[in-house]
Design a protein around this motif. Structure first.
Motif, mmCIF file in Angstrom:
data_model
loop_
_atom_site.group_PDB
_atom_site.id
_atom_site.type_symbol
_atom_site.label_atom_id
_atom_site.label_comp_id
_atom_site.label_asym_id
_atom_site.label_seq_id
_atom_site.Cartn_x
_atom_site.Cartn_y
_atom_site.Cartn_z
ATOM 1 N N LYS A 3 0.829 -1.202 0.000
ATOM 2 C CA LYS A 3 0.000 0.000 0.000
ATOM 3 C C LYS A 3 0.865 1.254 0.000
ATOM 4 C CE LYS A 3 -3.968 -2.067 2.409
ATOM 5 N NZ LYS A 3 -4.845 -2.001 3.607
ATOM 6 N N SER A 4 1.995 1.172 0.670
ATOM 7 C CA SER A 4 2.899 2.325 0.722
ATOM 8 C C SER A 4 3.479 2.620 -0.659
ATOM 9 C CB SER A 4 4.023 2.063 1.723
ATOM 10 O OG SER A 4 4.925 3.150 1.774
ATOM 11 N N ILE A 5 3.835 1.575 -1.412
ATOM 12 C CA ILE A 5 4.358 1.776 -2.774
ATOM 13 C C ILE A 5 3.298 2.430 -3.648
ATOM 14 C CG2 ILE A 5 5.051 0.564 -4.869
ATOM 15 C CD1 ILE A 5 6.590 -1.399 -3.178
ATOM 16 N N LYS A 6 2.063 1.950 -3.560
ATOM 17 C CA LYS A 6 0.981 2.524 -4.353
ATOM 18 C C LYS A 6 0.761 3.987 -4.011
ATOM 19 C CE LYS A 6 -1.643 -1.816 -4.814
ATOM 20 N NZ LYS A 6 -2.945 -2.476 -4.535
ATOM 21 N N ALA A 7 0.697 4.282 -2.722
ATOM 22 C CA ALA A 7 0.425 5.653 -2.290
ATOM 23 C C ALA A 7 1.544 6.602 -2.705
ATOM 24 C CB ALA A 7 0.228 5.692 -0.772
ATOM 25 N N GLU B 15 -2.202 15.306 -14.342
ATOM 26 C CA GLU B 15 -2.959 14.918 -15.528
ATOM 27 C C GLU B 15 -3.030 13.410 -15.729
ATOM 28 O OE1 GLU B 15 1.243 16.151 -16.870
ATOM 29 O OE2 GLU B 15 -0.305 16.833 -15.476
ATOM 30 N N LEU B 16 -2.120 12.658 -15.090
ATOM 31 C CA LEU B 16 -2.125 11.202 -15.230
ATOM 32 C C LEU B 16 -2.804 10.492 -14.066
ATOM 33 C CD1 LEU B 16 1.449 10.389 -16.647
ATOM 34 C CD2 LEU B 16 -0.727 10.355 -17.864
ATOM 35 N N LYS B 17 -3.046 11.194 -12.980
ATOM 36 C CA LYS B 17 -3.591 10.533 -11.788
ATOM 37 C C LYS B 17 -4.939 9.856 -12.032
ATOM 38 C CE LYS B 17 -1.042 13.089 -8.272
ATOM 39 N NZ LYS B 17 -1.070 14.070 -7.172
ATOM 40 N N PRO B 18 -5.876 10.464 -12.803
ATOM 41 C CA PRO B 18 -7.146 9.755 -13.040
ATOM 42 C C PRO B 18 -6.952 8.418 -13.738
ATOM 43 C CG PRO B 18 -7.373 12.081 -13.572
ATOM 44 C CD PRO B 18 -5.919 11.845 -13.329
ATOM 45 N N SER B 19 -6.047 8.348 -14.701
ATOM 46 C CA SER B 19 -5.807 7.092 -15.413
ATOM 47 C C SER B 19 -5.052 6.101 -14.545
ATOM 48 C CB SER B 19 -5.013 7.361 -16.697
ATOM 49 O OG SER B 19 -5.712 8.235 -17.558
ATOM 50 N N LEU B 20 -4.173 6.600 -13.697
ATOM 51 C CA LEU B 20 -3.343 5.721 -12.877
ATOM 52 C C LEU B 20 -4.089 5.149 -11.683
ATOM 53 C CD1 LEU B 20 -0.058 7.825 -12.790
ATOM 54 C CD2 LEU B 20 -0.289 5.567 -13.814
ATOM 55 N N ALA C 285 -7.095 3.887 -11.004
ATOM 56 C CA ALA C 285 -7.752 2.583 -11.105
ATOM 57 C C ALA C 285 -6.756 1.469 -11.385
ATOM 58 C CB ALA C 285 -8.819 2.630 -12.206
ATOM 59 N N VAL C 286 -5.746 1.779 -12.219
ATOM 60 C CA VAL C 286 -4.766 0.759 -12.596
ATOM 61 C C VAL C 286 -3.911 0.360 -11.406
ATOM 62 C CG1 VAL C 286 -2.733 0.321 -14.026
ATOM 63 C CG2 VAL C 286 -4.707 1.477 -15.006
ATOM 64 N N VAL C 287 -3.369 1.349 -10.703
ATOM 65 C CA VAL C 287 -2.446 1.068 -9.604
ATOM 66 C C VAL C 287 -3.159 0.402 -8.431
ATOM 67 C CG1 VAL C 287 -0.902 2.120 -7.904
ATOM 68 C CG2 VAL C 287 -0.869 2.906 -10.273
#
Length: 257
Positions: free
Chosen positions: A113-117, A126-131, A133-135
């Motif tokens: 969870k720490s790596i994801k966060a 600009e990339l956070k919305p796409s990332l 759900a994927v991450v």
């Protein structure tokens, strides 16, 4: 500090066996003072190997110099492209591999969870919305998430040209004919307005009119009174004074020779 162990892993450093005194001779290569101090008297890596690999020695030295996983994760910085984001992801994976004793490499480290966060926090807005759900959907190892990000990069790269073509297509629908589309793209509205005004068109007939109407009227002007031709002719120098046009004369039959 995690970059050296990561490069060692990527260059098969896990198969290069070193004795302790051999590692001590490499301490001058470290740019981090804390890691350099540990390499001068390197700790024994976890396990019973008499001659651990270069990667294991480096992981042990970095892990002793930075015992907190938060210190190692804090070494990662913001990224702008997905390619750079994958590098940051592997850097975070290396930090956790060191935390777990350096027996595995960054790609085999479980995605915490720490790596994801941390990865999402350092990502561009600009990339956070796409990332997101994927991450957040990944529940595997760092190498799996890196492969998923590569697929996302390919998908986003393919979507951009289609979006550009669609935008151009919508713009073209608003144009009245191919010639007009070319003219509007090549002739700014300010040029149309000034040319019409200098040609004697009353100001009230052009103020507030759509650019399409100005362009149609501009095309009826003589070529000499158009600063920019419809085919992109070279514009006149507006810094020079424009000579007033001659007053209209009555039409006469041509004189016989």
């Amino acid at each position: 500090p995690v970059s050296w162990p990561r490069r060692a892993w990527d260059n098969v450093g896990n198969t290069v066996m070193l004795l302790q005194y051999e590692l001590q001779q490499l301490d001058v290569l470290s740019q981090d003072s804390q890691v350099r101090a540990q390499m001068s008297n390197p700790p024994q890596p976890h396990g019973n190997e008499e001659s651990p690999s270069l990667y294991r020695w480096l992981a042990a030295a970095v892990g002793t110099a930075y015992p907190s996983i938060g210190e190692l994760e804090a070494q990662a910085g913001p990224w702008k492209t997905i390619a750079k984001g994958i590098q940051v992801l592997r850097q975070l994976g290396m930090a956790w591999a060191i935390e777990m004793g350096g027996t595995d490499g960054p790609d085999d480290t479980p995605v915490t969870k720490s790596i994801k966060a941390t990865l999402l926090c350092l990502a561009p807005d600009e990339l956070k919305p796409s990332l997101l759900a994927v991450v957040m959907a990944v529940d595997g190892r760092v190498g799996d998430l890196a492969a998923t990000l590569m697929q996302l990069e390919t998908a986003l790269a393919g979507a951009r040209p289609r979006a550009i073509r669609a935008a151009k297509g919508q713009h073209s629908k608003g144009q009245a004919g191919g010639e007009q589309e070319k003219g509007e793209l090549r002739v700014p509205r300010k040029v149309l307005w000034l040319d019409l005004l200098q040609a004697g068109v009353p100001r009230e007939e052009i103020n507030g009119k759509p650019t399409t109407d100005l362009y149609k009227r501009w095309m009826w002007l003589p070529a000499a009174k158009r600063s920019t031709g419809s085919e992109g002719d070279k514009g006149v120098d507006r810094s020079k004074p424009v000579e007033p046009s001659a007053p209209p004369t009555e039409w006469q039959l041509p004189r016989p020779y």
